[in-house]
Design a protein around this motif. Structure first.
Motif, short mmCIF file in Angstrom:
data_model
loop_
_atom_site.label_atom_id
_atom_site.label_comp_id
_atom_site.label_asym_id
_atom_site.label_seq_id
_atom_site.Cartn_x
_atom_site.Cartn_y
_atom_site.Cartn_z
N GLU A 9 0.73 -1.20 0.09
CA GLU A 9 0.04 0.02 -0.04
C GLU A 9 0.92 1.26 0.11
OE1 GLU A 9 -2.54 -0.24 3.35
OE2 GLU A 9 -0.96 -0.70 4.80
N ASN A 10 2.21 1.38 0.75
CA ASN A 10 2.76 2.45 0.45
C ASN A 10 3.67 2.50 -0.63
OD1 ASN A 10 1.56 3.68 3.04
ND2 ASN A 10 2.80 1.96 4.16
N ARG A 11 3.80 1.44 -1.47
CA ARG A 11 4.52 1.46 -2.67
C ARG A 11 4.04 1.92 -3.91
NH1 ARG A 11 7.98 -3.95 -1.63
NH2 ARG A 11 8.80 -3.33 -3.54
N VAL A 12 2.51 1.66 -4.19
CA VAL A 12 2.11 1.86 -5.33
C VAL A 12 1.40 3.37 -5.27
CG1 VAL A 12 1.07 -0.45 -5.58
CG2 VAL A 12 -0.29 1.33 -4.03
N GLU A 13 1.17 3.92 -6.57
CA GLU A 13 0.78 5.22 -6.71
C GLU A 13 -0.48 5.33 -6.23
OE1 GLU A 13 2.02 7.08 -10.62
OE2 GLU A 13 3.43 5.40 -10.43
N TYR A 14 -1.51 4.44 -6.51
CA TYR A 14 -2.86 4.36 -6.42
C TYR A 14 -3.24 3.29 -5.26
CZ TYR A 14 -2.68 8.46 -9.38
OH TYR A 14 -2.51 9.49 -10.01
N LEU A 317 -2.34 -5.41 -11.93
CA LEU A 317 -2.40 -3.88 -11.76
C LEU A 317 -1.29 -2.99 -11.03
CD1 LEU A 317 -6.22 -3.76 -10.82
CD2 LEU A 317 -5.04 -2.44 -12.50
N VAL A 318 -0.87 -3.93 -9.97
CA VAL A 318 0.50 -3.35 -9.50
C VAL A 318 1.38 -3.23 -10.22
CG1 VAL A 318 2.05 -4.23 -7.47
CG2 VAL A 318 -0.37 -4.39 -7.12
N GLU A 320 1.66 -3.32 -13.63
CA GLU A 320 1.73 -2.35 -14.84
C GLU A 320 1.22 -1.01 -14.55
OE1 GLU A 320 0.03 -4.62 -17.87
OE2 GLU A 320 0.86 -6.57 -16.95
N LYS A 321 0.32 -0.93 -13.43
CA LYS A 321 -0.45 0.20 -13.26
C LYS A 321 -0.21 0.95 -11.80
CE LYS A 321 -2.11 0.34 -17.26
NZ LYS A 321 -1.69 1.65 -18.29
N SER A 322 0.63 0.25 -11.31
CA SER A 322 1.23 1.03 -9.71
C SER A 322 -0.19 1.18 -9.08
CB SER A 322 1.94 2.08 -9.72
OG SER A 322 2.42 2.34 -8.67
N THR A 323 -1.17 0.34 -9.29
CA THR A 323 -2.64 0.48 -8.41
C THR A 323 -2.95 -0.79 -7.60
OG1 THR A 323 -3.25 2.08 -10.35
CG2 THR A 323 -5.11 0.94 -8.87
N LEU A 324 -3.48 -0.55 -6.45
CA LEU A 324 -3.68 -1.68 -5.49
C LEU A 324 -5.30 -1.84 -5.28
CD1 LEU A 324 -2.09 -3.87 -3.88
CD2 LEU A 324 -2.25 -2.22 -1.78
N LEU A 358 -6.01 -1.08 -18.06
CA LEU A 358 -5.49 -2.23 -18.07
C LEU A 358 -6.49 -3.13 -18.66
CD1 LEU A 358 -3.05 -4.30 -17.51
CD2 LEU A 358 -4.29 -4.78 -15.22
N LEU A 359 -8.01 -3.03 -18.04
CA LEU A 359 -8.97 -3.81 -18.57
C LEU A 359 -9.25 -3.82 -20.08
CD1 LEU A 359 -11.42 -3.08 -15.75
CD2 LEU A 359 -10.28 -5.28 -16.10
N GLU A 360 -9.08 -2.48 -20.57
CA GLU A 360 -9.27 -2.33 -22.03
C GLU A 360 -7.93 -3.22 -22.74
OE1 GLU A 360 -11.60 -1.12 -23.89
OE2 GLU A 360 -12.39 -0.96 -21.79
N ARG A 361 -6.68 -3.34 -22.30
CA ARG A 361 -5.79 -3.85 -22.91
C ARG A 361 -5.90 -5.25 -22.68
NH1 ARG A 361 -0.13 -3.53 -20.52
NH2 ARG A 361 -0.49 -1.56 -19.94
N LEU A 362 -6.43 -5.86 -21.70
CA LEU A 362 -6.79 -7.31 -21.54
C LEU A 362 -7.87 -7.71 -22.32
CD1 LEU A 362 -6.38 -7.58 -17.65
CD2 LEU A 362 -4.81 -8.49 -19.30
#
Ligand SMILES: Cc1ncc(COP(=O)(O)O)c(C=O)c1O
Length: 363
Positions: A9-14, A317-318, A320-324, A358-362
């Motif tokens: 949680e403290n390492r991702v951007e979102y 998501l973590v 490729e998108k830095s989102t948790l 990410l969802l669009e890419r998948l």
């Protein structure tokens, strides 16, 4: 789930894995006047919670007094001591699922058997499988564990179901352990009915982490019959001894009726502003999701339609998108993800956009 969150949680951007609204600052709690706090003694505080704090908590439960209350370090400690005191090898516990999985893990540790009863999504609503509960209880059942409002679905079990659960518990003389930590986060402002006062053998757990936006204070409590509270106090001697003096002081501030009202209003305002943001994002991605909006809590549990495992999706998501977010796997429900919608609006929108990308890419 806890390790997944705390490691990342403290390492991702979102971070959209949180289940509460963005927390208050100390300054807001003290209305800008912190001078009294500077004079607080840093000794051990009353280990079961100061009398004033227990009285204030008891006032929220009809017919309770301070002897019905034990103050703990977070509601997770309240759940821990209650579960520890009831479960031994061979005992059984009926547990509402999905749920915060602390009790599930503890039951395994204590070699007790879990008999689940599920919240099932029927016609866009989460309904409690009371037949499974009734079939699952028997003379070995020590506890029936419920979470209302529920994590991760945000569903609220209504008064009629509360009564039914009490009826079933009574038949086998089981105790009900009711996790009510999301009480006060209802979007329509109607407080979720408590199990307190509905049946003799009830333990209610609650705390300041969710509805009050004060998880850093680590203040929780349990409310039950005097004799049980006194017994559980001894268990608490073996876990953390007592809450921190500063947290007890700040909890008294937060729970003063006027302040409490303001804090709960803040929480609802955040949820009411953010849920439409989440809903319109889901609407834009309706090819990917089906969604029953939460009735309470800063969490939404979304079924996604892509053919990918939820832990793998969360992991990508973590990376490729830095989102948790929290994968449904952590609740035994692959095919779902839990998204926290309690952060400030701009942050929420940016995090959701990352998920959308990410969802669009998948696809
Ligand atoms: C349903 C539920 N119960 C209990 C807890 C424990 O919270 P705390 O120990 O901060 O009160 C959580 C935390 O996420 C939760 O979601």
């Amino acid at each position: 789930m806890e390790r997944w969150q705390s490691a990342l949680e403290n390492r991702v951007e979102y971070n959209l894995s949180e289940s509460g609204v963005h927390p208050l600052q100390l300054d807001e709690l003290l209305d800008g006047d912190g001078t009294r706090l500077l004079k607080e003694s840093l000794g051990y505080s009353q280990t079961n919670g100061t009398e004033e704090l227990r009285r204030t908590i008891a006032d929220m439960y009809v017919g309770a007094n301070q002897e019905n209350v034990l103050v703990t370090n977070g509601s997770s400690e309240a759940i821990f001591v209650a579960t520890w005191s009831f479960l031994e090898r061979g005992a059984e516990i009926a547990m509402m699922l999905p749920n915060y999985m602390q009790i599930w893990g503890l039951a395994r540790t204590f070699q007790a058997r879990v008999r689940p009863f599920w919240l099932r999504n029927q016609d866009g609503e989460w309904a409690t499988d009371l037949r499974a509960l009734e079939k699952g209880v028997g003379k070995r059942t020590r506890l029936i564990a419920v979470c209302n409002p529920n994590n991760p679905t945000g569903a609220i079990v209504g008064e009629d179901v509360v009564d039914e659960i009490c009826r079933i518990a009574k038949k086998v003389r089981a105790w009900i352990l009711s996790d009510e930590v999301y009480q006060g986060t209802e979007l329509d402002g109607r407080t979720t009915p408590t199990f307190w006062g509905k049946y003799e053998r009830v333990i209610v757990t609650n705390g300041l982490s969710k509805a009050y936006g004060l998880p850093g204070l680590r203040i929780g409590w349990l409310v039950s019959k005097k004799e049980l509270v006194s017994k559980l106090w001894a268990y608490h001697d073996y876990t953390t001894i007592g809450p921190s003096a500063l947290s007890d002081y700040l909890a008294r501030k937060a729970l003063q009726p006027e302040k409490r009202g303001k804090i709960l209003a803040r929480t609802r305002k955040i949820l009411q502003a953010n849920l439409p943001v989440l809903k319109s994002w889901v609407e834009r991605h309706r090819d990917n999701f089906s969604f029953t909006p939460p009735s309470a809590g800063a969490i939404a549990f979304l079924r996604y339609l892509l053919k990918i495992n939820s832990s793998e999706l969360a992991d990508r998501l973590v990376r490729e998108k830095s989102t948790l977010i929290v994968p449904g796997d952590h609740f035994g429900m692959d095919g779902f993800v839990r998204i926290g919608y309690g952060p400030p609006e701009g942050y929420l929108t940016a995090g959701l956009d990352r998920i959308g990308d990410l969802l669009e890419r998948l696809k």
